[in-house]
Design an enzyme around this catalytic site. Sequence first.
Site, PDB file in Angstrom:
ATOM      1  N   GLU A  68     -16.856  32.694  -9.977  1.00 23.96           N
ATOM      2  CA  GLU A  68     -18.149  32.006 -10.088  1.00 23.96           C
ATOM      3  C   GLU A  68     -17.881  30.518  -9.987  1.00 23.96           C
ATOM      4  O   GLU A  68     -17.104  29.954 -10.766  1.00 23.96           O
ATOM      5  CB  GLU A  68     -18.845  32.320 -11.408  1.00 23.96           C
ATOM      6  CG  GLU A  68     -20.169  31.571 -11.552  1.00 23.96           C
ATOM      7  CD  GLU A  68     -20.876  31.830 -12.874  1.00 23.96           C
ATOM      8  OE1 GLU A  68     -21.867  31.141 -13.167  1.00 23.96           O
ATOM      9  OE2 GLU A  68     -20.433  32.721 -13.623  1.00 23.96           O
ATOM     10  N   ASN A 109     -24.384  29.516  -8.992  1.00 22.61           N
ATOM     11  CA  ASN A 109     -25.719  29.502  -9.599  1.00 22.61           C
ATOM     12  C   ASN A 109     -26.701  28.748  -8.701  1.00 22.61           C
ATOM     13  O   ASN A 109     -26.355  27.726  -8.107  1.00 22.61           O
ATOM     14  CB  ASN A 109     -25.667  28.840 -10.969  1.00 22.61           C
ATOM     15  CG  ASN A 109     -24.908  29.667 -11.979  1.00 22.61           C
ATOM     16  OD1 ASN A 109     -25.353  30.726 -12.392  1.00 22.61           O
ATOM     17  ND2 ASN A 109     -23.722  29.195 -12.362  1.00 22.61           N
ATOM     18  N   GLU A 121     -26.495  33.573  -7.860  1.00 24.82           N
ATOM     19  CA  GLU A 121     -26.924  33.959  -9.199  1.00 24.82           C
ATOM     20  C   GLU A 121     -28.180  33.179  -9.584  1.00 24.82           C
ATOM     21  O   GLU A 121     -28.213  31.947  -9.510  1.00 24.82           O
ATOM     22  CB  GLU A 121     -25.801  33.692 -10.211  1.00 24.82           C
ATOM     23  CG  GLU A 121     -24.512  34.452  -9.905  1.00 24.82           C
ATOM     24  CD  GLU A 121     -23.434  34.212 -10.957  1.00 24.82           C
ATOM     25  OE1 GLU A 121     -23.761  33.596 -11.995  1.00 24.82           O
ATOM     26  OE2 GLU A 121     -22.294  34.636 -10.756  1.00 24.82           O
ATOM     27  N   ASP A 136     -28.709  36.606 -13.479  1.00 25.34           N
ATOM     28  CA  ASP A 136     -27.849  35.991 -14.495  1.00 25.34           C
ATOM     29  C   ASP A 136     -28.540  35.983 -15.856  1.00 25.34           C
ATOM     30  O   ASP A 136     -29.768  35.997 -15.952  1.00 25.34           O
ATOM     31  CB  ASP A 136     -27.522  34.562 -14.060  1.00 25.34           C
ATOM     32  CG  ASP A 136     -26.304  34.008 -14.778  1.00 25.34           C
ATOM     33  OD1 ASP A 136     -25.586  34.803 -15.416  1.00 25.34           O
ATOM     34  OD2 ASP A 136     -26.072  32.795 -14.687  1.00 25.34           O
ATOM     35  N   GLU A 161     -20.705  38.894 -19.451  1.00 23.40           N
ATOM     36  CA  GLU A 161     -20.357  37.478 -19.575  1.00 23.40           C
ATOM     37  C   GLU A 161     -19.873  37.171 -20.989  1.00 23.40           C
ATOM     38  O   GLU A 161     -20.198  37.872 -21.946  1.00 23.40           O
ATOM     39  CB  GLU A 161     -21.578  36.604 -19.262  1.00 23.40           C
ATOM     40  CG  GLU A 161     -22.097  36.725 -17.840  1.00 23.40           C
ATOM     41  CD  GLU A 161     -23.268  35.799 -17.584  1.00 23.40           C
ATOM     42  OE1 GLU A 161     -23.130  34.892 -16.752  1.00 23.40           O
ATOM     43  OE2 GLU A 161     -24.334  35.983 -18.223  1.00 23.40           O
TER      44      GLU A 161
END
Length: 791
Positions: A553, A614, A646, A675, A739
């Site tokens: 990520e 993101n 995300e 997310d 996460e």
Amino acid sequence: MTQVALRPTTSPTVGVTTRNSRIARRYVQATVAVAALGAAWCVANFTVGAGTEALAYTFVPVGGVFAAGAVVHLIRGADLDPVTRRFWRALLVAAVTITIGYGWLALDMLTHPAEARTRSMPLPAAACVAIGFVIAIWAVARVPVVEAGGVERWRLLLDRMIAFLGCAALLCYIGLAPMLAADEPWSPQAMALVGLAFLVAVGAATKVSFVCGGPVDRVALRFVAASGGVTAGIVAVLAVRYGYVAAIPSQAIVMPLTPVFFTLGVTAQWRAELGSRRDQARHGMLLPYLAVVAVDVPLLAVAFGAPLTWPVRVVLIAAVVVTALVSARQFIAYQENARLLRNTRIQEERLQYEVSHDGLTGLANRVLFRDRLAAALTATTPASVLLVDLDDFKTVNDLLGHGVGDRLLVSVAELLRAEVGDHGLPVRVAGDEFAVLLTGADADPEELAGRLLAALDHPISQHRLLVQASIGIADAAPGATVDSVLRDADIAMYTAKQRGKASFVRYVDGMGEPVLKHMQLGGELRRALDHNELRVVYQPIRRLDDNRLVGVEALVRWHHPSRGVVSPAEFIPAAERTGLIVPLGRFVLRETCRQAVAWSREFGPDALQEAGLNVSARQLHDPDFVSDVAAALAESGLGCERLVLEVTESAVLRGQQVSRTLFELDRMGIRLSLDDFGTGESSLSLLRAFPASIVKLDKSFVDGIEIDDGQAAAAAARQAVARAVIQLAHALGLETVAEGVESAEQVAVLRDLGYTRGQGYHLGRPMTADGISCLLARQRTVAALQPRPGG
């Protein structure tokens, strides 16, 4: 050698125009010649007795023939407007009829030469001339004047009546009345014709004053007026002064001028039709005022001893009528002026209201707000300002449309009016921002702020919407200015938003420093983008069973030249607020795609399955976002299936534009990840409406999941959400990532629940691209040392 004949280049139209103008001038020259010949004969007759006096009557009909010919040429040769053609046809009939009448008179005088001075005009001849004058009057009356309606129509009608009667009364007094009272009175036929000529002159002059841009030329109308009025006036003066002796010069010298003026009028119409029309603006509107002055002439004459005969009495009655018409005209003007002043005052009040009030809500606007606040500060009156900003109002516009948003703003304005009442001034500052100005020592801004927040706890507007607001309160300290009070209220409102919204904060000294620092951060972030101070780091995503690296990520870090590393929690909100999140996200996207391809080339296409980053709601609203993603993939060569975008649940719920963007990305083959799943209000419904491929369980549901306190029920409760999410994901065919994994115990529990992948500090902290390269190299080495199946 063959000779080529040269032809003139002049167009036929120009040639015809020149020829028509030349012919029109010749008609004028002919009538002038007739008038000059009559004058010469008259002088010769009075001096040497040349010819019989009956010849004096022949010049008028001869000139009339040329005048009629000029009109015929105009009607046949010019492309006249229908109204103009009708006018000149009527004048042609009048000219022919009058010419016949004076021709009859000439023939009668030639057959009775001895009675040339005293013989009356034959009644048939007088009738023809009278009919001609009546037709001319009718033609002039039909000329269109200024188009008007309502009061303006009556005003113009009165003006025309005043002008007509005033001028007619004066001409009657100085022309017809002396003729009637002369020692040698003329025949009734002659006086009737003079009166009709006066009417033609007055009617044409009045028309000229009120014709505005019509088809009949104004100059032509003036010449028509002169053809009747000038000659009739001179004849009347001669008749009064010289009696029967004036008959010969009147017929030979004065009356032949009528065809001259008439043909000059025809020539003026020719010029107008050929493009030489003069300014058609209304220059004669002074005629009614001149007529009022003219009608006073008989009154002054009587006042100074003029005999009061019955013609003079008629003129005086006309003067009285004109005075009455003037009074009516002035009354209408007074009424019209009063109406105009009233409308002007209403218009000024309306404009003043529109300048100082908001068009949508009807509240006072920023201009009036600043004026009232400045007045309160000047008068040193205690004043407070409440700045009210609706929280997340943009979501209403995005989800429900601007029409619903506008009605919500109107409802908020009505709520402000109701709560503030007569104790303050409610204002719409801009957009979804309102304000209230409170003045006076008894004002309690905090009490009002509390009531406003309490009122907003209930659904408002016709759509029954719940809306919250953040309120900043600022007091006008001694020496404060309008801008300083508004700045303090804005800082307090911004602080209320930072503290969680749906609250109010009162400004205190020093409150603006962190807010100002936050605002300055946006400017520094712009500079950071321009000077390459931003770096992309990557947090590993591993398989929970064998700890294998399967994805990363991408996260962004800011290496400030003086402050060091700035936390994303500090600069990402500033980027969102300033709109810099769009170029910032574009930079992270391109760098991530480039780096993913570099790893694939170095370690093989199977070394890393996916690279994610993101995406904010602001980016998804950007109309160029999809093209930016396509450009980044094309430039880097990264496959669509290996890119993961995300998005949070709140971003997904930001309207139709976001939804269209997400589905377009899904159609491109890009994988979408939901997310922080589980923290929103519509998580389960989102899984059906949102084209997600991956669900990331929020860290809040991983924290404490491994705790074993010996109480099975408590442990099951802590694991309930994680278990429900994995079951739901499996049922929908979605991949899952846990996460915030921070311990081996959490890994064990998550693996038992069915989770296969996770990320967190236990599995790997965010690191540079070189750090990920080291992990991939180590992973490749370990794979090479492991024995192959069957080896």
